[in-house]
Motif scaffolding. Structure first.
Motif, short mmCIF file in Angstrom:
data_model
loop_
_atom_site.label_atom_id
_atom_site.label_comp_id
_atom_site.label_asym_id
_atom_site.label_seq_id
_atom_site.Cartn_x
_atom_site.Cartn_y
_atom_site.Cartn_z
N ASP A 115 44.78 39.32 54.14
CA ASP A 115 44.12 39.32 52.84
C ASP A 115 45.01 38.55 51.86
O ASP A 115 46.19 38.32 52.13
CB ASP A 115 43.90 40.75 52.34
CG ASP A 115 42.80 40.84 51.30
OD1 ASP A 115 41.67 41.24 51.65
OD2 ASP A 115 43.06 40.50 50.13
N ASN A 116 44.42 38.14 50.73
CA ASN A 116 45.16 37.42 49.70
C ASN A 116 45.51 38.30 48.50
O ASN A 116 46.18 37.84 47.58
CB ASN A 116 44.36 36.21 49.21
CG ASN A 116 44.72 34.95 49.97
OD1 ASN A 116 45.81 34.84 50.53
ND2 ASN A 116 43.80 34.00 50.01
N ASN A 117 45.06 39.54 48.48
CA ASN A 117 45.30 40.42 47.35
C ASN A 117 46.74 40.95 47.41
O ASN A 117 47.08 41.73 48.30
CB ASN A 117 44.32 41.59 47.39
CG ASN A 117 44.47 42.53 46.20
OD1 ASN A 117 45.41 42.40 45.40
ND2 ASN A 117 43.56 43.48 46.07
N PRO A 132 49.61 38.41 54.45
CA PRO A 132 49.01 37.37 53.61
C PRO A 132 48.31 36.31 54.46
O PRO A 132 48.74 36.01 55.58
CB PRO A 132 50.22 36.77 52.88
CG PRO A 132 51.40 37.13 53.71
CD PRO A 132 51.08 38.42 54.39
N VAL A 133 47.23 35.75 53.92
CA VAL A 133 46.47 34.73 54.65
C VAL A 133 47.35 33.51 54.95
O VAL A 133 47.11 32.80 55.92
CB VAL A 133 45.21 34.34 53.84
CG1 VAL A 133 44.46 33.19 54.50
CG2 VAL A 133 44.28 35.55 53.69
N ASP A 134 48.39 33.30 54.16
CA ASP A 134 49.30 32.18 54.42
C ASP A 134 49.99 32.29 55.79
O ASP A 134 50.50 31.30 56.30
CB ASP A 134 50.39 32.12 53.33
CG ASP A 134 49.85 31.57 52.02
OD1 ASP A 134 48.73 31.01 52.03
OD2 ASP A 134 50.53 31.71 50.99
N THR A 152 35.34 37.97 54.08
CA THR A 152 35.92 37.18 53.01
C THR A 152 34.92 36.90 51.89
O THR A 152 33.71 36.89 52.12
CB THR A 152 36.40 35.83 53.58
OG1 THR A 152 35.35 35.26 54.38
CG2 THR A 152 37.62 36.01 54.45
N ALA A 156 35.90 31.61 49.87
CA ALA A 156 37.04 31.47 50.77
C ALA A 156 36.64 31.24 52.22
O ALA A 156 37.46 30.82 53.04
CB ALA A 156 37.92 32.71 50.68
#
Length: 217
Positions: A115-117, A132-134, A152, A156
């Motif tokens: 997730d990106n949160n 993290p999505v990274d 998503t 995104a």
């Protein structure tokens, strides 16, 4: 499998699997297509046609061996594959899917959550940390997941799908159907989950109970 099997038949296989499992747990060892039709709301002819797509399972005058048919349909569906699976988007919907869906025994093994949160990164859901999505690229290079579950946001989805396909992900269980994955990536398997469409279909059915002679087009 030899010949092309229609998607309508394939979509009925999980239902056969579920009913046969219930019969097994109830101590039923043999059943005819007629008896099975009465339980499933299908015709005996339809059941025989469906199962004949994958070979002959029944015997004239005997019917079907419930346990053997249960395991064979499970094999056809790929229940023994244990595909490595990741989930992207651990908001309310994604968290519910991760927590409540039974993956083991259905052909999947959940191995990663993304997730990106920043407020939820590092939290643990179903024994897995939210990453993290990274970190998708490095994780996929190391773990080589086969399937991704997408919960998503609309904006995104395209980027995430493109990255995952490039990383070798071959199947998508897509709760974000605003981006047509199959059209843009014809080499992958996609199952779209349209919750809104399903709700609208129910609305029509309820309306039809009140007005059976209504809109017929």
């Amino acid at each position: 499998m030899g010949k092309q099997v229609s998607i309508s038949v394939i979509r009925r296989l999980p239902r056969y699997y579920r009913f046969l499992g219930e019969l097994l747990r109830g101590g039923v060892h043999r059943i005819s297509s007629r008896e099975l039709s009465g339980k499933m709301g299908l015709t005996a002819s339809q059941i025989r046609q469906d199962l004949n797509c994958f070979g002959g399972f029944g015997q004239q005058g005997y019917g079907y061996n419930v346990e053997a048919l249960f395991h064979e349909i499970g094999r056809i569906l790929g229940m023994d594959q244990n595909y490595k699976t990741i989930l992207v988007g651990v908001g309310n919907l994604g968290r519910a899917v991760a927590n409540h869906m039974t993956f083991d025994g259905r052909g999947y093994r959940l191995v990663g959550l993304f997730d990106n949160n920043p407020d939820i990164l590092g939290e643990t859901v179903r024994g897995l940390p939210i990453r993290p999505v990274d970190e998708l690229e490095q994780f996929c290079i190391e773990e080589k997941p086969d399937v991704a579950i997408l919960c998503t946001p609309r904006e995104a989805t395209k980027e995430v799908v493109n990255r995952l396909v490039a990383l070798g992900v071959r199947g998508f269980w897509n709760y974000s159907p605003h981006y047509d994955i199959a059209l843009n990536h014809p080499g992958v398997a996609v199952e779209n989950v349209h919750l809104g469409d399903s709700l609208m279909t129910l609305c029509y059915k309820v309306k039809d109970l009140d007005d059976p002679e209504g809109d017929r087009g």
